[in-house]
Design an enzyme around this catalytic site. Sequence first.
Site, mmCIF file in Angstrom:
data_model
loop_
_atom_site.group_PDB
_atom_site.id
_atom_site.type_symbol
_atom_site.label_atom_id
_atom_site.label_comp_id
_atom_site.label_asym_id
_atom_site.label_seq_id
_atom_site.Cartn_x
_atom_site.Cartn_y
_atom_site.Cartn_z
ATOM 1 N N ILE A 118 0.834 -1.212 0.000
ATOM 2 C CA ILE A 118 0.000 0.000 0.000
ATOM 3 C C ILE A 118 0.869 1.263 0.000
ATOM 4 C CG2 ILE A 118 -1.637 1.309 1.417
ATOM 5 C CD1 ILE A 118 -2.781 -1.504 2.306
ATOM 6 N N ASP A 142 11.351 3.513 4.202
ATOM 7 C CA ASP A 142 11.016 2.132 4.563
ATOM 8 C C ASP A 142 12.233 1.522 5.260
ATOM 9 O OD1 ASP A 142 8.674 -0.006 3.200
ATOM 10 O OD2 ASP A 142 10.376 -0.841 4.311
ATOM 11 N N ASP A 194 13.711 3.429 10.158
ATOM 12 C CA ASP A 194 12.921 2.587 11.059
ATOM 13 C C ASP A 194 11.941 3.496 11.790
ATOM 14 O OD1 ASP A 194 11.858 0.986 12.997
ATOM 15 O OD2 ASP A 194 13.770 0.429 13.913
ATOM 16 N N VAL A 195 10.650 3.381 11.470
ATOM 17 C CA VAL A 195 9.682 4.318 12.070
ATOM 18 C C VAL A 195 9.555 4.133 13.584
ATOM 19 C CG1 VAL A 195 8.346 4.626 9.949
ATOM 20 C CG2 VAL A 195 7.643 2.864 11.617
ATOM 21 N N SER A 212 -7.013 0.149 9.792
ATOM 22 C CA SER A 212 -7.475 -1.172 9.332
ATOM 23 C C SER A 212 -8.899 -1.347 9.824
ATOM 24 C CB SER A 212 -6.590 -2.261 9.947
ATOM 25 O OG SER A 212 -7.153 -3.541 9.746
ATOM 26 N N TYR A 243 -2.230 -6.387 17.010
ATOM 27 C CA TYR A 243 -2.507 -5.595 15.804
ATOM 28 C C TYR A 243 -3.787 -4.763 15.999
ATOM 29 C CZ TYR A 243 -3.011 -4.737 10.735
ATOM 30 O OH TYR A 243 -3.132 -4.163 9.489
ATOM 31 N N LYS A 265 -4.007 -0.675 15.928
ATOM 32 C CA LYS A 265 -4.791 0.058 14.917
ATOM 33 C C LYS A 265 -5.925 0.866 15.550
ATOM 34 C CE LYS A 265 -2.428 -1.224 11.273
ATOM 35 N NZ LYS A 265 -1.680 -0.264 10.469
ATOM 36 N N VAL A 325 -6.116 -6.737 1.587
ATOM 37 C CA VAL A 325 -5.446 -6.271 0.368
ATOM 38 C C VAL A 325 -4.285 -7.223 0.098
ATOM 39 C CG1 VAL A 325 -4.212 -4.344 -0.707
ATOM 40 C CG2 VAL A 325 -6.034 -3.884 0.938
HETATM 41 N N1 LIG Z 1 -2.761 -5.774 3.380
HETATM 42 C C1 LIG Z 1 -3.859 -5.689 4.105
HETATM 43 O O1 LIG Z 1 -4.785 -6.523 3.973
HETATM 44 C C2 LIG Z 1 -4.036 -4.569 5.083
HETATM 45 C C3 LIG Z 1 -5.309 -4.394 5.656
HETATM 46 C C4 LIG Z 1 -5.482 -3.364 6.579
HETATM 47 C C5 LIG Z 1 -4.438 -2.524 6.895
HETATM 48 N N2 LIG Z 1 -3.215 -2.722 6.314
HETATM 49 C C6 LIG Z 1 -2.142 -1.807 6.712
HETATM 50 O O2 LIG Z 1 -1.577 -1.261 5.531
HETATM 51 C C7 LIG Z 1 -0.242 -0.846 5.803
HETATM 52 C C8 LIG Z 1 0.657 -1.313 4.680
HETATM 53 O O3 LIG Z 1 0.703 -2.732 4.713
HETATM 54 P P1 LIG Z 1 0.841 -3.619 3.396
HETATM 55 O O4 LIG Z 1 -0.312 -4.537 3.384
HETATM 56 O O5 LIG Z 1 1.113 -2.761 2.242
HETATM 57 O O6 LIG Z 1 2.098 -4.511 3.823
HETATM 58 P P2 LIG Z 1 3.559 -4.636 3.216
HETATM 59 O O7 LIG Z 1 4.237 -5.639 4.073
HETATM 60 O O8 LIG Z 1 3.489 -4.847 1.763
HETATM 61 O O9 LIG Z 1 4.178 -3.189 3.480
HETATM 62 C C9 LIG Z 1 4.535 -2.748 4.751
HETATM 63 C C10 LIG Z 1 5.860 -2.016 4.646
HETATM 64 O O10 LIG Z 1 6.177 -1.488 5.946
HETATM 65 C C11 LIG Z 1 7.582 -1.619 6.080
HETATM 66 N N3 LIG Z 1 7.973 -1.590 7.489
HETATM 67 C C12 LIG Z 1 7.806 -2.563 8.417
HETATM 68 N N4 LIG Z 1 8.364 -2.192 9.566
HETATM 69 C C13 LIG Z 1 8.900 -0.962 9.375
HETATM 70 C C14 LIG Z 1 9.612 -0.061 10.202
HETATM 71 N N5 LIG Z 1 9.907 -0.362 11.466
HETATM 72 N N6 LIG Z 1 10.013 1.116 9.665
HETATM 73 C C15 LIG Z 1 9.745 1.419 8.383
HETATM 74 N N7 LIG Z 1 9.087 0.597 7.548
HETATM 75 C C16 LIG Z 1 8.661 -0.579 8.044
HETATM 76 C C17 LIG Z 1 7.911 -2.951 5.452
HETATM 77 O O11 LIG Z 1 9.300 -3.060 5.139
HETATM 78 C C18 LIG Z 1 7.024 -2.929 4.224
HETATM 79 O O12 LIG Z 1 7.697 -2.384 3.106
HETATM 80 C C19 LIG Z 1 0.114 -1.414 7.177
HETATM 81 O O13 LIG Z 1 0.015 -0.395 8.147
HETATM 82 C C20 LIG Z 1 -0.958 -2.461 7.402
HETATM 83 O O14 LIG Z 1 -1.203 -2.685 8.773
HETATM 84 C C21 LIG Z 1 -2.991 -3.718 5.420
#
Ligand SMILES: NC(=O)c1ccc[n+]([C@@H]2O[C@H](COP(=O)([O-])OP(=O)(O)OC[C@H]3O[C@@H](n4cnc5c(N)ncnc54)[C@H](O)[C@@H]3O)[C@@H](O)[C@H]2O)c1
Length: 254
Positions: free
Chosen positions: A20, A39, A65-66, A144, A157, A161, A190
């Site tokens: 995302i 990232d 690192d966030v 989420s 989680y 959230k 997603v």
């Molecule tokens: N995919 C889903 O179904 C879904 C649903 C609801 C919410 N979300 C939320 O969407 C957001 C994006 O997730 P996604 O599905 O794209 O997953 P993803 O794993 O593809 O992307 C997440 C990114 O966050 C980065 N990350 C992790 N820890 C980190 C840190 N400490 N510092 C900096 N970067 C860091 C990872 O390296 C990765 O590139 C997240 O907050 C997730 O909770 C995802």
Amino acid sequence: MATDRFKDRVVFVTGAGSGIGRGTAEIFAREGAKVFAVDLNEDGLKQTIAAISAAGGVADGVACDVASMASVRDAMTRAISTFESLDVLVNAAGVGRAIRFENMDEAEWHRVLSINLYGPFNTTKVAIEHLLKRKNANIVNVASISAMRGQAYNAHYCASKAGLLNFTRSLALEFASRGLRANCVCPGGVKTPLVRNFTPDSDMEPHLIAYSMPPVPGKWGKPEDIANVIAFLASDEARMINGAALVADFGVLA
Ligand SMILES: NC(=O)c1ccc[n+]([C@@H]2O[C@H](COP(=O)([O-])OP(=O)(O)OC[C@H]3O[C@@H](n4cnc5c(N)ncnc54)[C@H](O)[C@@H]3O)[C@@H](O)[C@H]2O)c1
């Protein structure tokens, strides 16, 4: 379709190396923004920046690192020295996995909270002075549907959230009079690398997982579906939307 909706705007996106966050960085760049992408995963980040540049967009970024205030502060300093200002902060970095509560140790709880909740605190803390200098600035946090109800095997989680959602609403109220908006998008499933971590184990009760399923079985969102919602929330078209939790889940919560 390329537009200039975000021309002359600077957007800082966390988690931009995948899923995302990457889709969000790409949409903002396509619509004219200068994107500062961060990232933890440097390879993924480089791929995002290269893809944006190859498509004619403007992007830079740095590994960050966030969960670390020092790392976030360094990244923001770099973003401001590169693009000089900040209009939009998108917090998309996040982690999680399905796990029974008895197996969730303190380190696991802390890791999820430190990235999903302390992460947006850290970025907001360093971004706020820059955002407040701009007209139409705003924050979009990726929460989420897990922010809006409990889920078995997902206590850390869900807590992170839900905290992020009320953090965002509180910012929305506190900064409204100074022209800064803050909103959440609340995605359902997603297809990204993250969801692999949510494959249930055989010792998890199936009926507790089944109620999370979309009304059309097997239907998954794409990163762009959520990136489009984020771009809308960040745009001037959404100027009346503040403190919202915009659900994009094919109707799971309906
Ligand atoms: N995919 C889903 O179904 C879904 C649903 C609801 C919410 N979300 C939320 O969407 C957001 C994006 O997730 P996604 O599905 O794209 O997953 P993803 O794993 O593809 O992307 C997440 C990114 O966050 C980065 N990350 C992790 N820890 C980190 C840190 N400490 N510092 C900096 N970067 C860091 C990872 O390296 C990765 O590139 C997240 O907050 C997730 O909770 C995802």
